[in-house]
Write a protein that holds these residues in place. Structure first.
Motif, PDB file in Angstrom:
ATOM      1  N   GLN A 210       0.831  -1.203   0.000  1.00 17.14           N
ATOM      2  CA  GLN A 210       0.000   0.000   0.000  1.00 17.14           C
ATOM      3  C   GLN A 210       0.867   1.256   0.000  1.00 17.14           C
ATOM      4  OE1 GLN A 210      -2.475  -0.672   3.431  1.00 17.14           O
ATOM      5  NE2 GLN A 210      -3.963  -1.874   2.268  1.00 17.14           N
ATOM      6  N   ARG A 211       1.960   1.233   0.734  1.00 16.92           N
ATOM      7  CA  ARG A 211       2.872   2.385   0.754  1.00 16.92           C
ATOM      8  C   ARG A 211       3.485   2.615  -0.626  1.00 16.92           C
ATOM      9  NH1 ARG A 211       6.329   1.604   6.361  1.00 16.92           N
ATOM     10  NH2 ARG A 211       4.525   1.600   7.723  1.00 16.92           N
ATOM     11  N   HIS A 212       3.905   1.524  -1.284  1.00 13.50           N
ATOM     12  CA  HIS A 212       4.489   1.661  -2.619  1.00 13.50           C
ATOM     13  C   HIS A 212       3.449   2.192  -3.613  1.00 13.50           C
ATOM     14  CE1 HIS A 212       8.192  -0.078  -1.333  1.00 13.50           C
ATOM     15  NE2 HIS A 212       7.684  -1.273  -1.112  1.00 13.50           N
ATOM     16  N   ALA A 213       2.224   1.703  -3.522  1.00 13.62           N
ATOM     17  CA  ALA A 213       1.162   2.162  -4.418  1.00 13.62           C
ATOM     18  C   ALA A 213       0.884   3.653  -4.201  1.00 13.62           C
ATOM     19  CB  ALA A 213      -0.106   1.346  -4.203  1.00 13.62           C
ATOM     20  N   LYS A 214       0.892   4.079  -2.953  1.00 14.01           N
ATOM     21  CA  LYS A 214       0.664   5.499  -2.644  1.00 14.01           C
ATOM     22  C   LYS A 214       1.805   6.357  -3.202  1.00 14.01           C
ATOM     23  CE  LYS A 214      -0.388   8.581   1.179  1.00 14.01           C
ATOM     24  NZ  LYS A 214      -0.577   8.711   2.623  1.00 14.01           N
ATOM     25  N   ARG A 215       3.038   5.862  -3.065  1.00 15.97           N
ATOM     26  CA  ARG A 215       4.198   6.601  -3.570  1.00 15.97           C
ATOM     27  C   ARG A 215       4.134   6.715  -5.095  1.00 15.97           C
ATOM     28  NH1 ARG A 215       9.239   4.784  -5.023  1.00 15.97           N
ATOM     29  NH2 ARG A 215       8.821   2.736  -4.163  1.00 15.97           N
ATOM     30  N   ILE A 216       3.764   5.650  -5.761  1.00 15.61           N
ATOM     31  CA  ILE A 216       3.657   5.659  -7.225  1.00 15.61           C
ATOM     32  C   ILE A 216       2.542   6.600  -7.657  1.00 15.61           C
ATOM     33  CG2 ILE A 216       3.007   4.249  -9.218  1.00 15.61           C
ATOM     34  CD1 ILE A 216       4.592   1.952  -7.863  1.00 15.61           C
ATOM     35  N   ASP A 217       1.423   6.592  -6.925  1.00 13.82           N
ATOM     36  CA  ASP A 217       0.316   7.496  -7.239  1.00 13.82           C
ATOM     37  C   ASP A 217       0.753   8.953  -7.104  1.00 13.82           C
ATOM     38  OD1 ASP A 217      -2.492   7.971  -7.880  1.00 13.82           O
ATOM     39  OD2 ASP A 217      -2.631   8.712  -5.800  1.00 13.82           O
ATOM     40  N   THR A 218       1.517   9.249  -6.067  1.00 13.29           N
ATOM     41  CA  THR A 218       2.024  10.612  -5.869  1.00 13.29           C
ATOM     42  C   THR A 218       2.946  11.021  -7.019  1.00 13.29           C
ATOM     43  OG1 THR A 218       1.870  10.358  -3.478  1.00 13.29           O
ATOM     44  CG2 THR A 218       3.305  12.110  -4.288  1.00 13.29           C
ATOM     45  N   LEU A 219       3.819  10.114  -7.433  1.00 11.95           N
ATOM     46  CA  LEU A 219       4.709  10.416  -8.562  1.00 11.95           C
ATOM     47  C   LEU A 219       3.916  10.636  -9.845  1.00 11.95           C
ATOM     48  CD1 LEU A 219       7.581   7.848  -7.871  1.00 11.95           C
ATOM     49  CD2 LEU A 219       7.726  10.340  -7.712  1.00 11.95           C
ATOM     50  N   LEU A 220       2.895   9.823 -10.054  1.00 17.55           N
ATOM     51  CA  LEU A 220       2.063   9.970 -11.244  1.00 17.55           C
ATOM     52  C   LEU A 220       1.348  11.313 -11.249  1.00 17.55           C
ATOM     53  CD1 LEU A 220       1.007   8.643 -13.805  1.00 17.55           C
ATOM     54  CD2 LEU A 220      -0.817   7.623 -12.432  1.00 17.55           C
ATOM     55  N   ARG A 221       0.825  11.708 -10.109  1.00 20.51           N
ATOM     56  CA  ARG A 221       0.165  13.017 -10.005  1.00 20.51           C
ATOM     57  C   ARG A 221       1.152  14.150 -10.272  1.00 20.51           C
ATOM     58  NH1 ARG A 221      -4.596  12.930  -5.683  1.00 20.51           N
ATOM     59  NH2 ARG A 221      -5.230  10.769  -5.975  1.00 20.51           N
ATOM     60  N   SER A 222       2.380  13.978  -9.849  1.00 20.53           N
ATOM     61  CA  SER A 222       3.402  14.999 -10.104  1.00 20.53           C
ATOM     62  C   SER A 222       3.655  15.156 -11.593  1.00 20.53           C
ATOM     63  CB  SER A 222       4.707  14.636  -9.404  1.00 20.53           C
ATOM     64  OG  SER A 222       4.524  14.611  -8.022  1.00 20.53           O
ATOM     65  N   THR A 223       3.589  14.062 -12.335  1.00 21.84           N
ATOM     66  CA  THR A 223       3.800  14.165 -13.788  1.00 21.84           C
ATOM     67  C   THR A 223       2.668  14.939 -14.443  1.00 21.84           C
ATOM     68  OG1 THR A 223       2.730  12.050 -14.317  1.00 21.84           O
ATOM     69  CG2 THR A 223       5.103  12.009 -13.890  1.00 21.84           C
ATOM     70  N   TYR A 224       1.445  14.831 -13.894  1.00 20.72           N
ATOM     71  CA  TYR A 224       0.326  15.605 -14.437  1.00 20.72           C
ATOM     72  C   TYR A 224       0.569  17.097 -14.255  1.00 20.72           C
ATOM     73  CZ  TYR A 224      -2.350  11.233 -14.640  1.00 20.72           C
ATOM     74  OH  TYR A 224      -2.791   9.965 -14.896  1.00 20.72           O
ATOM     75  N   MET A 225       1.101  17.450 -13.091  1.00 15.67           N
ATOM     76  CA  MET A 225       1.409  18.857 -12.841  1.00 15.67           C
ATOM     77  C   MET A 225       2.489  19.353 -13.803  1.00 15.67           C
ATOM     78  SD  MET A 225      -0.580  20.085 -10.598  1.00 15.67           S
ATOM     79  CE  MET A 225       0.257  21.591 -10.190  1.00 15.67           C
ATOM     80  N   LEU A 226       3.473  18.514 -14.055  1.00 14.07           N
ATOM     81  CA  LEU A 226       4.529  18.872 -14.986  1.00 14.07           C
ATOM     82  C   LEU A 226       3.963  19.039 -16.398  1.00 14.07           C
ATOM     83  CD1 LEU A 226       7.544  19.344 -15.476  1.00 14.07           C
ATOM     84  CD2 LEU A 226       7.793  16.880 -15.779  1.00 14.07           C
ATOM     85  N   ASP A 227       3.111  18.120 -16.819  1.00 11.49           N
ATOM     86  CA  ASP A 227       2.473  18.226 -18.129  1.00 11.49           C
ATOM     87  C   ASP A 227       1.673  19.522 -18.244  1.00 11.49           C
ATOM     88  OD1 ASP A 227       3.476  15.810 -18.979  1.00 11.49           O
ATOM     89  OD2 ASP A 227       1.626  14.685 -18.581  1.00 11.49           O
ATOM     90  N   TYR A 228       0.934  19.854 -17.198  1.00 10.65           N
ATOM     91  CA  TYR A 228       0.132  21.069 -17.195  1.00 10.65           C
ATOM     92  C   TYR A 228       1.027  22.307 -17.295  1.00 10.65           C
ATOM     93  CZ  TYR A 228      -2.977  24.763 -15.612  1.00 10.65           C
ATOM     94  OH  TYR A 228      -3.692  25.928 -15.519  1.00 10.65           O
ATOM     95  N   ALA A 229       2.106  22.312 -16.514  1.00  9.07           N
ATOM     96  CA  ALA A 229       3.013  23.455 -16.527  1.00  9.07           C
ATOM     97  C   ALA A 229       3.664  23.618 -17.900  1.00  9.07           C
ATOM     98  CB  ALA A 229       4.080  23.291 -15.444  1.00  9.07           C
ATOM     99  N   LEU A 230       4.077  22.523 -18.489  1.00  6.76           N
ATOM    100  CA  LEU A 230       4.694  22.587 -19.815  1.00  6.76           C
ATOM    101  C   LEU A 230       3.695  23.045 -20.862  1.00  6.76           C
ATOM    102  CD1 LEU A 230       6.908  19.382 -19.776  1.00  6.76           C
ATOM    103  CD2 LEU A 230       7.686  21.755 -19.747  1.00  6.76           C
ATOM    104  N   ALA A 231       2.475  22.527 -20.800  1.00  5.99           N
ATOM    105  CA  ALA A 231       1.443  22.918 -21.769  1.00  5.99           C
ATOM    106  C   ALA A 231       1.096  24.395 -21.609  1.00  5.99           C
ATOM    107  CB  ALA A 231       0.202  22.055 -21.588  1.00  5.99           C
ATOM    108  N   SER A 232       1.032  24.892 -20.385  1.00  2.40           N
ATOM    109  CA  SER A 232       0.734  26.303 -20.135  1.00  2.40           C
ATOM    110  C   SER A 232       1.839  27.189 -20.706  1.00  2.40           C
ATOM    111  CB  SER A 232       0.587  26.574 -18.644  1.00  2.40           C
ATOM    112  OG  SER A 232      -0.505  25.878 -18.129  1.00  2.40           O
ATOM    113  N   GLY A 233       3.079  26.764 -20.537  1.00  2.00           N
ATOM    114  CA  GLY A 233       4.193  27.536 -21.055  1.00  2.00           C
ATOM    115  C   GLY A 233       4.214  27.566 -22.576  1.00  2.00           C
TER     116      GLY A 233
END
Length: 129
Positions: A100-123
């Motif tokens: 469960q801890r590993h799944a939560k960590r992977i989910d957090t990393l995946l969400r971070s990539t969405y933020m990066l995608d959004y920031a890049l698309a905005s730029g």
């Protein structure tokens, strides 16, 4: 090699064998490897493998091999057989909590990539305006 490492109780060697079997270029060899290995395991061997997987699962550097081993055991061994192996209560608890801890960590990393995608698309949208 897997059988020898398991019989001699060398978890580090077993980990190296699993990592080598999981290399991308293995292809069909990997499926044959897992089929042969898992089908030859006795209940005591399964118990030992599950304990090693639980131990590896506590380390973020080793957990991928743990989950590969678990995936192949769960995919090839009937659940009734696994449920019939005594003395694994602590092992199941440890596997569940750390997974469960590993799944939560992977989910957090995946969400971070969405933020990066959004920031890049905005730029990129600002530059094209």
């Amino acid at each position: 090699a897997f059988r020898l490492a398991l019989d001699l109780k060398f978890p580090a060697q077993l980990h190296r064998i699993i990592r080598k079997a999981a290399r991308p270029e293995a292809g069909h060899e990997e499926a044959r490897f897992w089929s042969h290995v898992v089908e030859s395991l006795t209940d005591d061997d399964l118990k030992e493998c599950l304990r090693y997987a639980a131990e590896w699962n506590t380390n973020s550097k080793l957990y991928l091999c743990s989950h590969l081993l678990l995936e192949n055991i769960f995919g090839r061994v009937h659940p009734d057989r696994l449920a019939g192996i005594s003395g694994l209560d602590d092992t199941w608890q440890g596997l569940a909590s750390y997974s469960q801890r590993h799944a939560k960590r992977i989910d957090t990393l995946l969400r971070s990539t969405y933020m990066l995608d959004y920031a890049l698309a905005s730029g990129l949208n600002r530059e094209s305006s």
